[in-house]
Design a protein around this motif. Structure first.
Motif, PDB file in Angstrom:
ATOM      1  N   CYS A 118       0.852  -1.189   0.000  1.00  0.00           N
ATOM      2  CA  CYS A 118       0.000   0.000   0.000  1.00  0.00           C
ATOM      3  C   CYS A 118       0.891   1.244   0.000  1.00  0.00           C
ATOM      4  N   GLN A 119       0.257   2.374  -0.322  1.00  0.00           N
ATOM      5  CA  GLN A 119       1.005   3.635  -0.470  1.00  0.00           C
ATOM      6  C   GLN A 119       0.591   4.573   0.666  1.00  0.00           C
ATOM      7  N   LEU A 120       1.512   4.790   1.611  1.00  0.00           N
ATOM      8  CA  LEU A 120       1.211   5.586   2.810  1.00  0.00           C
ATOM      9  C   LEU A 120       1.712   7.017   2.613  1.00  0.00           C
ATOM     10  N   PHE A 121       1.019   7.776   1.751  1.00  0.00           N
ATOM     11  CA  PHE A 121       1.434   9.148   1.463  1.00  0.00           C
ATOM     12  C   PHE A 121       0.456  10.169   2.074  1.00  0.00           C
ATOM     13  N   SER A 122      -0.823  10.126   1.662  1.00  0.00           N
ATOM     14  CA  SER A 122      -1.777  11.183   2.050  1.00  0.00           C
ATOM     15  C   SER A 122      -2.032  11.190   3.555  1.00  0.00           C
ATOM     16  N   GLU A 123      -2.258  12.409   4.059  1.00  0.00           N
ATOM     17  CA  GLU A 123      -2.587  12.593   5.470  1.00  0.00           C
ATOM     18  C   GLU A 123      -3.810  13.513   5.567  1.00  0.00           C
ATOM     19  N   ALA A 126      -2.508  16.756   4.404  1.00  0.00           N
ATOM     20  CA  ALA A 126      -1.572  16.779   3.265  1.00  0.00           C
ATOM     21  C   ALA A 126      -2.024  15.773   2.207  1.00  0.00           C
ATOM     22  N   GLY A 127      -2.645  16.311   1.148  1.00  0.00           N
ATOM     23  CA  GLY A 127      -3.079  15.456   0.040  1.00  0.00           C
ATOM     24  C   GLY A 127      -2.463  16.003  -1.227  1.00  0.00           C
ATOM     25  N   SER A 128      -3.111  17.049  -1.778  1.00  0.00           N
ATOM     26  CA  SER A 128      -2.533  17.700  -2.963  1.00  0.00           C
ATOM     27  C   SER A 128      -1.164  18.277  -2.619  1.00  0.00           C
ATOM     28  N   TRP A 153      -6.809   7.580   3.519  1.00  0.00           N
ATOM     29  CA  TRP A 153      -7.135   7.175   2.132  1.00  0.00           C
ATOM     30  C   TRP A 153      -6.166   6.106   1.622  1.00  0.00           C
ATOM     31  N   THR A 154      -5.625   5.286   2.541  1.00  0.00           N
ATOM     32  CA  THR A 154      -4.638   4.303   2.107  1.00  0.00           C
ATOM     33  C   THR A 154      -5.345   3.061   1.554  1.00  0.00           C
ATOM     34  N   SER A 155      -5.331   2.928   0.227  1.00  0.00           N
ATOM     35  CA  SER A 155      -6.017   1.797  -0.405  1.00  0.00           C
ATOM     36  C   SER A 155      -5.347   0.498   0.005  1.00  0.00           C
ATOM     37  N   THR A 345     -11.159  11.194 -10.383  1.00  0.00           N
ATOM     38  CA  THR A 345     -10.645  12.551 -10.608  1.00  0.00           C
ATOM     39  C   THR A 345      -9.987  13.130  -9.350  1.00  0.00           C
ATOM     40  N   ILE A 346      -9.936  12.307  -8.274  1.00  0.00           N
ATOM     41  CA  ILE A 346      -9.281  12.742  -7.024  1.00  0.00           C
ATOM     42  C   ILE A 346      -8.001  11.934  -6.783  1.00  0.00           C
ATOM     43  N   LEU A 347      -8.115  10.593  -6.894  1.00  0.00           N
ATOM     44  CA  LEU A 347      -6.952   9.748  -6.543  1.00  0.00           C
ATOM     45  C   LEU A 347      -5.788   9.994  -7.511  1.00  0.00           C
ATOM     46  N   GLY A 348      -4.591   9.811  -6.970  1.00  0.00           N
ATOM     47  CA  GLY A 348      -3.401   9.994  -7.807  1.00  0.00           C
ATOM     48  C   GLY A 348      -3.161  11.444  -8.208  1.00  0.00           C
ATOM     49  N   GLY A 349      -3.782  12.383  -7.489  1.00  0.00           N
ATOM     50  CA  GLY A 349      -3.646  13.812  -7.824  1.00  0.00           C
ATOM     51  C   GLY A 349      -4.919  14.291  -8.499  1.00  0.00           C
ATOM     52  N   THR A 350      -5.546  15.331  -7.946  1.00  0.00           N
ATOM     53  CA  THR A 350      -6.860  15.771  -8.450  1.00  0.00           C
ATOM     54  C   THR A 350      -6.739  16.411  -9.838  1.00  0.00           C
ATOM     55  N   GLU A 352      -7.721  19.297 -10.674  1.00  0.00           N
ATOM     56  CA  GLU A 352      -7.265  20.701 -10.577  1.00  0.00           C
ATOM     57  C   GLU A 352      -5.735  20.741 -10.577  1.00  0.00           C
ATOM     58  N   ILE A 353      -5.129  19.830  -9.833  1.00  0.00           N
ATOM     59  CA  ILE A 353      -3.663  19.821  -9.756  1.00  0.00           C
ATOM     60  C   ILE A 353      -3.063  19.446 -11.118  1.00  0.00           C
ATOM     61  N   GLN A 354      -3.676  18.480 -11.800  1.00  0.00           N
ATOM     62  CA  GLN A 354      -3.137  18.102 -13.125  1.00  0.00           C
ATOM     63  C   GLN A 354      -3.260  19.273 -14.110  1.00  0.00           C
TER      64      GLN A 354
HETATM   65  C1  LIG Z   1     -10.255   6.169  -4.313  1.00  0.00           C
HETATM   66  C2  LIG Z   1      -9.054   6.829  -3.700  1.00  0.00           C
HETATM   67  C3  LIG Z   1      -7.951   6.075  -3.355  1.00  0.00           C
HETATM   68  C4  LIG Z   1      -6.838   6.676  -2.769  1.00  0.00           C
HETATM   69  N1  LIG Z   1      -5.774   5.892  -2.410  1.00  0.00           N
HETATM   70  C5  LIG Z   1      -4.706   6.458  -1.794  1.00  0.00           C
HETATM   71  C6  LIG Z   1      -3.609   5.646  -1.354  1.00  0.00           C
HETATM   72  O1  LIG Z   1      -3.602   4.418  -1.512  1.00  0.00           O
HETATM   73  N2  LIG Z   1      -2.569   6.247  -0.731  1.00  0.00           N
HETATM   74  C7  LIG Z   1      -2.519   7.593  -0.530  1.00  0.00           C
HETATM   75  O2  LIG Z   1      -1.526   8.068   0.015  1.00  0.00           O
HETATM   76  N3  LIG Z   1      -3.555   8.399  -0.924  1.00  0.00           N
HETATM   77  C8  LIG Z   1      -4.640   7.852  -1.551  1.00  0.00           C
HETATM   78  N4  LIG Z   1      -5.698   8.654  -1.943  1.00  0.00           N
HETATM   79  C9  LIG Z   1      -5.677  10.065  -1.602  1.00  0.00           C
HETATM   80  C10 LIG Z   1      -5.473  11.007  -2.777  1.00  0.00           C
HETATM   81  O3  LIG Z   1      -4.147  10.964  -3.220  1.00  0.00           O
HETATM   82  C11 LIG Z   1      -5.879  12.401  -2.279  1.00  0.00           C
HETATM   83  O4  LIG Z   1      -7.270  12.358  -2.011  1.00  0.00           O
HETATM   84  C12 LIG Z   1      -5.602  13.482  -3.301  1.00  0.00           C
HETATM   85  O5  LIG Z   1      -4.229  13.658  -3.464  1.00  0.00           O
HETATM   86  C13 LIG Z   1      -6.239  14.821  -2.894  1.00  0.00           C
HETATM   87  O6  LIG Z   1      -5.871  15.167  -1.600  1.00  0.00           O
HETATM   88  P1  LIG Z   1      -6.977  15.571  -0.496  1.00  0.00           P
HETATM   89  O7  LIG Z   1      -8.032  14.496  -0.491  1.00  0.00           O
HETATM   90  O8  LIG Z   1      -6.264  15.837   0.767  1.00  0.00           O
HETATM   91  O9  LIG Z   1      -7.664  16.867  -1.048  1.00  0.00           O
HETATM   92  P2  LIG Z   1      -7.110  18.362  -0.928  1.00  0.00           P
HETATM   93  O10 LIG Z   1      -5.685  18.396  -1.328  1.00  0.00           O
HETATM   94  O11 LIG Z   1      -7.470  18.895   0.419  1.00  0.00           O
HETATM   95  O12 LIG Z   1      -7.960  19.082  -2.037  1.00  0.00           O
HETATM   96  C14 LIG Z   1      -9.328  19.486  -1.832  1.00  0.00           C
HETATM   97  C15 LIG Z   1      -9.790  20.209  -3.083  1.00  0.00           C
HETATM   98  O13 LIG Z   1      -8.983  21.399  -3.277  1.00  0.00           O
HETATM   99  C16 LIG Z   1      -8.373  21.380  -4.558  1.00  0.00           C
HETATM  100  N5  LIG Z   1      -7.010  21.930  -4.452  1.00  0.00           N
HETATM  101  C17 LIG Z   1      -6.078  21.650  -3.511  1.00  0.00           C
HETATM  102  N6  LIG Z   1      -4.930  22.328  -3.761  1.00  0.00           N
HETATM  103  C18 LIG Z   1      -5.146  23.031  -4.892  1.00  0.00           C
HETATM  104  C19 LIG Z   1      -4.346  23.930  -5.676  1.00  0.00           C
HETATM  105  N7  LIG Z   1      -3.075  24.206  -5.344  1.00  0.00           N
HETATM  106  N8  LIG Z   1      -4.903  24.470  -6.789  1.00  0.00           N
HETATM  107  C20 LIG Z   1      -6.189  24.186  -7.151  1.00  0.00           C
HETATM  108  N9  LIG Z   1      -7.006  23.357  -6.447  1.00  0.00           N
HETATM  109  C21 LIG Z   1      -6.490  22.791  -5.342  1.00  0.00           C
HETATM  110  C22 LIG Z   1      -8.308  19.920  -4.945  1.00  0.00           C
HETATM  111  O14 LIG Z   1      -8.232  19.758  -6.364  1.00  0.00           O
HETATM  112  C23 LIG Z   1      -9.616  19.395  -4.372  1.00  0.00           C
HETATM  113  O15 LIG Z   1     -10.680  19.667  -5.245  1.00  0.00           O
HETATM  114  C24 LIG Z   1      -6.823   8.065  -2.549  1.00  0.00           C
HETATM  115  C25 LIG Z   1      -7.935   8.843  -2.907  1.00  0.00           C
HETATM  116  C26 LIG Z   1      -9.044   8.239  -3.471  1.00  0.00           C
HETATM  117  C27 LIG Z   1     -10.231   9.091  -3.842  1.00  0.00           C
END
Ligand SMILES: Cc1cc2nc3c(=O)[nH]c(=O)nc-3n(C[C@H](O)[C@H](O)[C@H](O)COP(=O)(O)OP(=O)(O)OC[C@H]3O[C@@H](n4cnc5c(N)ncnc54)[C@H](O)[C@@H]3O)c2cc1C
Length: 370
Positions: A118-123, A126-128, A153-155, A345-350, A352-354
């Motif tokens: 599993c991938q322990l990155f998001s907190e 700390a996501g985006s 969100w650790t799959s 459109t959220i996992l692996g980077g939203t 908006e970020i792409q």
């Molecule tokens: C099905 C699923 C599986 C996942 N599996 C894993 C996993 O195995 N391991 C892991 O580590 N993570 C996992 N994730 C987490 C995923 O990587 C994060 O949800 C994602 O990176 C977004 O982070 P956040 O949820 O904290 O949202 P946030 O970063 O809080 O973002 C909230 C909203 O604000 C927008 N936003 C944030 N910053 C900006 C910016 N600078 N400019 C414009 N818009 C912005 C975002 O686009 C989003 O719409 C998973 C997520 C999903 C949905």
């Protein structure tokens, strides 16, 4: 016989583990046993980790062969691997940054499905903005590390044997990060599944309370975690982009369901043709991207991930038009796909970020305010 014919014949004649179905990039806990056995079968027949170099047990497969394999698996209704995390993310990252010992220990076990990662990155905070992770890695006088913090969100964390952890071993910002290999059975790790709106629990919260790791469980050098994390995220985008090649099957299923429910009118037909063209263009883009772009953290894969996840979502949403009122009554796969479509459109980077990466790094527009 072409490679595609070989794959089709293998898929048609090889017995499948009971309960195996195409569960997507990562398995739910109920899919793990069948997924592990399937990965072992793939390894025994030379179809595991096709994209890995031969020296690490892969096939150095051409782009066309990788696409053919993914398409035939989608057509046959089976996953192309146990999970994307081990074969697509961790494997290549260990080849690039890991020690020889880490490679020898982990790569064969990823390849044959003995280890699920599993991938322990998001907190929670700390996501985006991954560089903001606060999980602490504190070095001990004997060189070992103590880990304290929370991931979310650790799959597949509830079934995983190992995790790739991003933690803060130094000061603030990207320079203070390190990446570690974490055995998920270690003392101090608590995994709590999260329930999703589609009823499944594919992802989890993970709590790390004074988890002890050895010095040799750092990937690369301490403080070089940001490079490792960026490479992992690039690999993730590439892997999610590869889902494009399986989407023709989703379109075929949509068309069949619409016909069965008497809803295949001209307007839906037009939408289906448009979706088919989008998928075809993405498939070509995917092939070109993995042939031309050698840097996995390159912006090209962000564009691919953006296109793929939004197309997946839009095709999934067409399920409503295909089923009509039956979408409210029936417990069936198209409804499930609609519910998970938006997560793409959220996992692996939203998205908006792409889009920001696309604007800044490909179109050369002014940098977005940070
Ligand atoms: C099905 C699923 C599986 C996942 N599996 C894993 C996993 O195995 N391991 C892991 O580590 N993570 C996992 N994730 C987490 C995923 O990587 C994060 O949800 C994602 O990176 C977004 O982070 P956040 O949820 O904290 O949202 P946030 O970063 O809080 O973002 C909230 C909203 O604000 C927008 N936003 C944030 N910053 C900006 C910016 N600078 N400019 C414009 N818009 C912005 C975002 O686009 C989003 O719409 C998973 C997520 C999903 C949905």
């Amino acid at each position: 016989m072409s490679f595609r014919d070989d794959v089709a014949s293998f898929l048609a004649t090889t017995p499948r583990p009971e309960g195996l179905h195409d569960y997507g990039p990562t398995p739910a806990s109920s899919d793990v046993a069948a997924g592990r056995r399937w990965q072992r079968t793939l390894a025994e027949h030379g179809y595991a980790c096709l994209h890995w170099p031969r020296e690490h047990g892969g096939s150095d497969a051409s782009v066309a062969d990788q696409a053919a394999f993914a398409e035939e698996c989608a057509r046959a209704g089976v996953p192309r691997q146990l999970s994307m995390v081990g074969p697509d993310l961790v494997g290549p990252v260990l080849m690039g940054f890991g020690s020889r010992t880490q490679q020898d220990l982990h790569l064969p076990r990823i390849r044959d499905g003995r280890d699920l990662w599993c991938q322990l990155f998001s907190e929670p905070g700390a996501g985006s903005d991954l560089a903001a992770v606060t999980t602490r890695a504190i070095r001990q006088p004997d060189g070992s590390w103590r880990i304290r913090g929370q991931k979310v969100w650790t799959s597949a964390a509830d079934s995983a044997d190992l995790g790739l952890l991003l933690a803060r071993s130094g000061g603030p910002g990207p320079g203070g990060l390190s990446v570690f290999v974490v055995p998920m059975a270690n003392q101090g790790i608590t995994v709590r599944p999260l329930r999703q709106m589609d009823g499944e629990s594919k992802f989890n919260e993970v709590f790390l309370d004074d988890v002890v790791l050895h010095a040799d469980q750092v990937v690369g050098t301490p403080g070089a975690g940001w490079q490792v994390a960026k490479a992992t995220l690039g690999r993730e985008r590439l892997s999610l982009g590869a889902n494009a090649v399986g989407m023709f099957e989703s379109i075929a299923e949509l068309e069949t369901a619409a016909a069965e429910h008497g809803r295949l009118d001209d307007s839906l037909r037009d939408e289906i043709v448009k979706a088919w063209i989008r998928v075809w263009l993405m498939r070509v883009t995917w092939e070109r991207a993995i042939e031309e772009e050698t840097d996995p953290s390159g912006a090209t894969f962000s564009v691919l991930k953006l296109l793929t996840s939004e197309t997946y979502r839009d095709i999934a949403d067409l399920g409503g038009a295909a089923l009509g009122p039956a979408a409210l009554e029936e417990e069936q796969p198209l409804v499930k796909r609609m519910l998970v479509g938006h997560a793409q459109t959220i996992l692996g980077g939203t998205s908006e970020i792409q889009r920001t990466i696309l604007a800044e790094r490909i179109l050369g527009l002014p940098r977005a305010p940070r």
